[in-house]
Design a protein around this motif. Structure first.
Motif, PDB file in Angstrom:
ATOM      1  N   VAL A  86       0.842  -1.193   0.000  1.00  0.00           N
ATOM      2  CA  VAL A  86       0.000   0.000   0.000  1.00  0.00           C
ATOM      3  C   VAL A  86       0.880   1.247   0.000  1.00  0.00           C
ATOM      4  CG1 VAL A  86      -1.790   1.296   1.229  1.00  0.00           C
ATOM      5  CG2 VAL A  86      -1.813  -1.219   1.268  1.00  0.00           C
ATOM      6  N   VAL A  87       0.651   2.106  -0.976  1.00  0.00           N
ATOM      7  CA  VAL A  87       1.269   3.426  -0.996  1.00  0.00           C
ATOM      8  C   VAL A  87       0.241   4.426  -0.466  1.00  0.00           C
ATOM      9  CG1 VAL A  87       2.146   5.281  -2.484  1.00  0.00           C
ATOM     10  CG2 VAL A  87       2.833   2.902  -2.901  1.00  0.00           C
ATOM     11  N   LEU A  88       0.669   5.308   0.424  1.00  0.00           N
ATOM     12  CA  LEU A  88      -0.218   6.317   0.986  1.00  0.00           C
ATOM     13  C   LEU A  88      -0.001   7.644   0.269  1.00  0.00           C
ATOM     14  CD1 LEU A  88      -2.281   7.065   3.256  1.00  0.00           C
ATOM     15  CD2 LEU A  88      -0.309   7.859   4.576  1.00  0.00           C
ATOM     16  N   ALA A  89      -1.080   8.201  -0.285  1.00  0.00           N
ATOM     17  CA  ALA A  89      -1.044   9.531  -0.891  1.00  0.00           C
ATOM     18  C   ALA A  89      -1.783  10.490   0.032  1.00  0.00           C
ATOM     19  CB  ALA A  89      -1.688   9.519  -2.271  1.00  0.00           C
ATOM     20  N   VAL A  90      -1.059  11.423   0.613  1.00  0.00           N
ATOM     21  CA  VAL A  90      -1.661  12.453   1.467  1.00  0.00           C
ATOM     22  C   VAL A  90      -2.013  13.616   0.540  1.00  0.00           C
ATOM     23  CG1 VAL A  90      -1.331  13.953   3.457  1.00  0.00           C
ATOM     24  CG2 VAL A  90      -0.288  11.672   3.422  1.00  0.00           C
ATOM     25  N   ASN A  91      -3.286  13.724   0.214  1.00  0.00           N
ATOM     26  CA  ASN A  91      -3.765  14.665  -0.802  1.00  0.00           C
ATOM     27  C   ASN A  91      -4.186  15.993  -0.173  1.00  0.00           C
ATOM     28  OD1 ASN A  91      -4.480  15.496  -3.396  1.00  0.00           O
ATOM     29  ND2 ASN A  91      -6.557  14.679  -3.222  1.00  0.00           N
ATOM     30  N   LYS A  92      -4.370  16.987  -1.033  1.00  0.00           N
ATOM     31  CA  LYS A  92      -4.846  18.321  -0.641  1.00  0.00           C
ATOM     32  C   LYS A  92      -3.867  19.040   0.288  1.00  0.00           C
ATOM     33  CE  LYS A  92      -9.692  16.792  -1.006  1.00  0.00           C
ATOM     34  NZ  LYS A  92     -11.046  16.818  -0.409  1.00  0.00           N
ATOM     35  N   VAL A  93      -2.567  18.776   0.115  1.00  0.00           N
ATOM     36  CA  VAL A  93      -1.586  19.459   0.959  1.00  0.00           C
ATOM     37  C   VAL A  93      -1.592  20.965   0.695  1.00  0.00           C
ATOM     38  CG1 VAL A  93      -0.073  17.478   1.291  1.00  0.00           C
ATOM     39  CG2 VAL A  93       0.258  18.936  -0.703  1.00  0.00           C
ATOM     40  N   ASP A  94      -2.037  21.368  -0.491  1.00  0.00           N
ATOM     41  CA  ASP A  94      -2.100  22.793  -0.816  1.00  0.00           C
ATOM     42  C   ASP A  94      -3.148  23.521   0.025  1.00  0.00           C
ATOM     43  OD1 ASP A  94      -3.720  20.999  -2.488  1.00  0.00           O
ATOM     44  OD2 ASP A  94      -4.579  22.844  -3.320  1.00  0.00           O
ATOM     45  N   ARG A  95      -4.117  22.783   0.553  1.00  0.00           N
ATOM     46  CA  ARG A  95      -5.175  23.402   1.352  1.00  0.00           C
ATOM     47  C   ARG A  95      -4.830  23.483   2.839  1.00  0.00           C
ATOM     48  NH1 ARG A  95     -10.884  20.823  -0.802  1.00  0.00           N
ATOM     49  NH2 ARG A  95     -10.569  21.169  -3.038  1.00  0.00           N
ATOM     50  N   LEU A  96      -3.772  22.816   3.238  1.00  0.00           N
ATOM     51  CA  LEU A  96      -3.404  22.802   4.653  1.00  0.00           C
ATOM     52  C   LEU A  96      -2.671  24.101   4.992  1.00  0.00           C
ATOM     53  CD1 LEU A  96      -3.621  20.801   7.059  1.00  0.00           C
ATOM     54  CD2 LEU A  96      -1.269  20.132   6.558  1.00  0.00           C
ATOM     55  N   LYS A  97      -3.300  24.946   5.792  1.00  0.00           N
ATOM     56  CA  LYS A  97      -2.724  26.260   6.093  1.00  0.00           C
ATOM     57  C   LYS A  97      -1.484  26.146   6.963  1.00  0.00           C
ATOM     58  CE  LYS A  97      -7.134  28.701   5.645  1.00  0.00           C
ATOM     59  NZ  LYS A  97      -8.188  29.495   6.336  1.00  0.00           N
ATOM     60  N   ASP A  98      -1.535  25.271   7.954  1.00  0.00           N
ATOM     61  CA  ASP A  98      -0.398  25.118   8.870  1.00  0.00           C
ATOM     62  C   ASP A  98       0.463  23.945   8.401  1.00  0.00           C
ATOM     63  OD1 ASP A  98       1.398  25.052  10.915  1.00  0.00           O
ATOM     64  OD2 ASP A  98      -0.039  24.432  12.468  1.00  0.00           O
ATOM     65  N   LYS A  99       1.471  24.244   7.570  1.00  0.00           N
ATOM     66  CA  LYS A  99       2.310  23.183   7.017  1.00  0.00           C
ATOM     67  C   LYS A  99       3.143  22.503   8.103  1.00  0.00           C
ATOM     68  CE  LYS A  99       1.223  23.653   2.599  1.00  0.00           C
ATOM     69  NZ  LYS A  99       0.120  24.633   2.684  1.00  0.00           N
ATOM     70  N   SER A 100       3.362  23.171   9.234  1.00  0.00           N
ATOM     71  CA  SER A 100       4.136  22.558  10.316  1.00  0.00           C
ATOM     72  C   SER A 100       3.398  21.380  10.937  1.00  0.00           C
ATOM     73  CB  SER A 100       4.451  23.595  11.400  1.00  0.00           C
ATOM     74  OG  SER A 100       3.261  24.017  12.058  1.00  0.00           O
ATOM     75  N   ALA A 101       2.092  21.271  10.660  1.00  0.00           N
ATOM     76  CA  ALA A 101       1.312  20.151  11.194  1.00  0.00           C
ATOM     77  C   ALA A 101       1.521  18.868  10.398  1.00  0.00           C
ATOM     78  CB  ALA A 101      -0.173  20.514  11.201  1.00  0.00           C
ATOM     79  N   LEU A 102       2.193  18.971   9.243  1.00  0.00           N
ATOM     80  CA  LEU A 102       2.347  17.794   8.385  1.00  0.00           C
ATOM     81  C   LEU A 102       3.212  16.711   9.021  1.00  0.00           C
ATOM     82  CD1 LEU A 102       2.673  19.116   4.715  1.00  0.00           C
ATOM     83  CD2 LEU A 102       1.019  17.439   5.587  1.00  0.00           C
ATOM     84  N   LEU A 103       4.345  17.092   9.595  1.00  0.00           N
ATOM     85  CA  LEU A 103       5.245  16.080  10.160  1.00  0.00           C
ATOM     86  C   LEU A 103       4.589  15.284  11.281  1.00  0.00           C
ATOM     87  CD1 LEU A 103       8.809  17.697  10.097  1.00  0.00           C
ATOM     88  CD2 LEU A 103       7.976  15.715   8.817  1.00  0.00           C
ATOM     89  N   PRO A 104       3.952  15.938  12.277  1.00  0.00           N
ATOM     90  CA  PRO A 104       3.272  15.140  13.303  1.00  0.00           C
ATOM     91  C   PRO A 104       2.116  14.321  12.738  1.00  0.00           C
ATOM     92  CG  PRO A 104       2.924  17.498  13.666  1.00  0.00           C
ATOM     93  CD  PRO A 104       3.995  17.374  12.640  1.00  0.00           C
ATOM     94  N   PHE A 105       1.454  14.842  11.706  1.00  0.00           N
ATOM     95  CA  PHE A 105       0.369  14.076  11.072  1.00  0.00           C
ATOM     96  C   PHE A 105       0.924  12.815  10.421  1.00  0.00           C
ATOM     97  CE2 PHE A 105      -2.117  13.149   7.186  1.00  0.00           C
ATOM     98  CZ  PHE A 105      -3.309  12.765   7.787  1.00  0.00           C
ATOM     99  N   LEU A 106       2.022  12.945   9.695  1.00  0.00           N
ATOM    100  CA  LEU A 106       2.636  11.782   9.052  1.00  0.00           C
ATOM    101  C   LEU A 106       3.116  10.765  10.080  1.00  0.00           C
ATOM    102  CD1 LEU A 106       4.684  13.492   6.189  1.00  0.00           C
ATOM    103  CD2 LEU A 106       2.502  12.279   6.013  1.00  0.00           C
ATOM    104  N   ALA A 107       3.659  11.259  11.196  1.00  0.00           N
ATOM    105  CA  ALA A 107       4.091  10.349  12.261  1.00  0.00           C
ATOM    106  C   ALA A 107       2.903   9.595  12.832  1.00  0.00           C
ATOM    107  CB  ALA A 107       4.801  11.141  13.361  1.00  0.00           C
ATOM    108  N   GLN A 108       1.773  10.301  12.976  1.00  0.00           N
ATOM    109  CA  GLN A 108       0.560   9.684  13.534  1.00  0.00           C
ATOM    110  C   GLN A 108       0.018   8.597  12.615  1.00  0.00           C
ATOM    111  OE1 GLN A 108      -2.783  12.367  13.584  1.00  0.00           O
ATOM    112  NE2 GLN A 108      -4.222  10.631  13.635  1.00  0.00           N
TER     113      GLN A 108
END
Length: 305
Positions: free
Chosen positions: A127-149
Motif C-alpha cells: 500500500v502506498v499512501l497519498a496524502v492529498n490536498k496538501v495545498d489546502r493545509l494552512k499550517d504546514k508545520s502540522a504535516l510532520l506530526p500528522f505523518l508520524a501519527q
C-alpha cells in the motif's frame, strides 16, 4: 530483477485507488492519467462505479482502479442498496490487483480512514499512501506530526504528499507505484485512457452536472441512463434520461421553465465534446422510478455492479 537494474524493462500492473469519501481519489486518478476519465464534484460519493484509468508513462503502464468512497453507511449514506453496492465495489477492488494507493486528506485521519486501511491490510498487498490536498493545509508545520501519527503501526510501501488538483508530487508517486507492479508488456495502447465506453462516460458526465448543480440531498436520488447513442456523420446524437425517486423531485431537476435541465445538458455536452473530440447533440429527459436507489433490481438495470 527490478527496473533500476534493467532500465529497458517495462512494467505493467493494476493499482486499486481507495479511500473514504471526498478525499480526491477521482481527481488524483485523472491527474495521473493526464485526462478526465472519472467525474468529480465537491460532494462525497460522486464516484459510484469501479472505473479503470490507464496511465501510460515512460517505462510502464499503470491500470488505476478508481472506486467509490468506502464508508460506514451512516447519515446520508445509510445502509441502502446503493450504499451496499458501492461498498462492495470498493472492497472488491483490492482483489486481483498488484498494489493499492490509499488516499487521505492532509491533516485528517478518522475512523473511515482506519476502515480503509484495515480492508487493504486484509488484502495482503503493498500500500502506498497519498496524502492529498496538501495545498489546502494552512499550517504546514502540522504535516510532520500528522505523518508520524498515520504511519505509526502501519506499514506503507511509500508515503507521498500530493495535490491532485494542482498536479503536484505526482512524478515520484508514479515511479514508486511502478516499482510495485510486475515486469510485463502494456495491456492497452498508448492513447487509451479508460476501459469504459463512450456511452458510459456520457452518462457519467450528465451525472457530474447533477452532482454539481443540485442541492445537498437530491443528487443522491438521481441516476442517468443513456437511451440513445448514435453516430450521425461527425455528430454524436445522445439521449439521456435522468431518473429520480419521487414525482416531486422532477421540477427541482428541470427548474423553472426548464432552465436548470438546459444548463445541466449544456455543460455536460461541452464536457462530452472535449472528451470525445467531436460535436454532440444531447437531449435530456427526467423520469421517475420510485425508490430506485434501494432496489437491487433497479440498480442492476441501471448498470451498477
Amino acid at each position: 530483477m527490478n527496473s533500476e537494474q534493467n532500465p529497458d524493462s517495462h512494467r505493467c500492473g493494476s493499482v486499486a485507488v481507495i479511500g473514504r469519501p471526498n478525499v480526491g481519489k477521482s481527481t488524483l486518478v485523472n491527474a495521473l492519467v493526464g485526462a478526465k476519465v472519472s467525474i468529480v464534484s465537491n460532494r462525497p460519493q460522486t464516484t459510484r462505479h469501479r472505473l479503470l484509468g490507464i496511465a501510460t508513462v515512460e517505462g510502464g503502464q499503470l491500470l488505476l482502479v478508481d472506486t467509490p468512497g468506502l464508508h460506514r453507511g451512516q447519515g446520508r449514506f445509510k445502509a441502502s442498496a446503493m450504499s451496499r453496492v458501492m461498498n462492495r465495489t470498493a472492497r472488491s477492488a483490492v482483489e486481483d490487483v498488484d498494489a493499492a494507493l490509499m488516499v487521505v486528506e492532509a491533516g485528517r485521519w478518522d475512523e473511515e480512514d482506519t476502515l480503509v486501511f484495515n480492508v487493504l491490510r486484509a488484502g495482503g498487498i503493498p500500500v502506498v499512501l497519498a496524502v492529498n490536498k496538501v495545498d489546502r493545509l494552512k499550517d504546514k508545520s502540522a504535516l510532520l506530526p500528522f505523518l508520524a501519527q498515520v504511519s505509526e503501526g502501519r506499514d506503507f510501501a511509500a508515503i507521498h504528499l500530493v495535490s491532485a488538483l494542482k498536479r503536484k508530487g505526482l512524478e515520484q508517486l508514479l515511479r514508486d507505484l511502478l516499482k510495485l507492479v510486475p515486469e510485463a508488456p502494456p495491456v492497452y495502447e498508448e492513447d487509451e485512457i479508460t476501459d469504459r465506453s463512450q456511452r458510459f462516460l456520457a452518462g457519467e458526465l450528465v451525472r457530474e452536472q447533477l452532482m454539481r448543480q443540485l442541492g445537498d440531498e437530491l443528487p443522491y436520488a438521481t441516476t442517468v441512463e443513456i437511451e440513445r447513442f448514435a453516430e450521425d456523420g461527425e455528430l454524436l446524437r445522445i439521449g439521456a434520461v435522468v431518473w429520480v425517486e419521487r414525482e416531486g423531485q422532477k421540477p427541482i431537476v428541470i427548474g423553472k421553465g426548464g432552465v436548470r435541465l438546459r444548463e445541466i445538458g449544456s455543460k455536460a455536452r461541452q464536457q462530452m465534446e472535449r472528451l470525445f473530440g467531436r460535436k454532440v447533440f444531447l437531449e435530456t429527459w427526467v423520469r421517475v422510478r420510485e425508490g430506485w436507489s434501494d432496489d437491487e433490481a433497479a440498480l442492476k438495470a441501471f448498470g451498477y455492479e
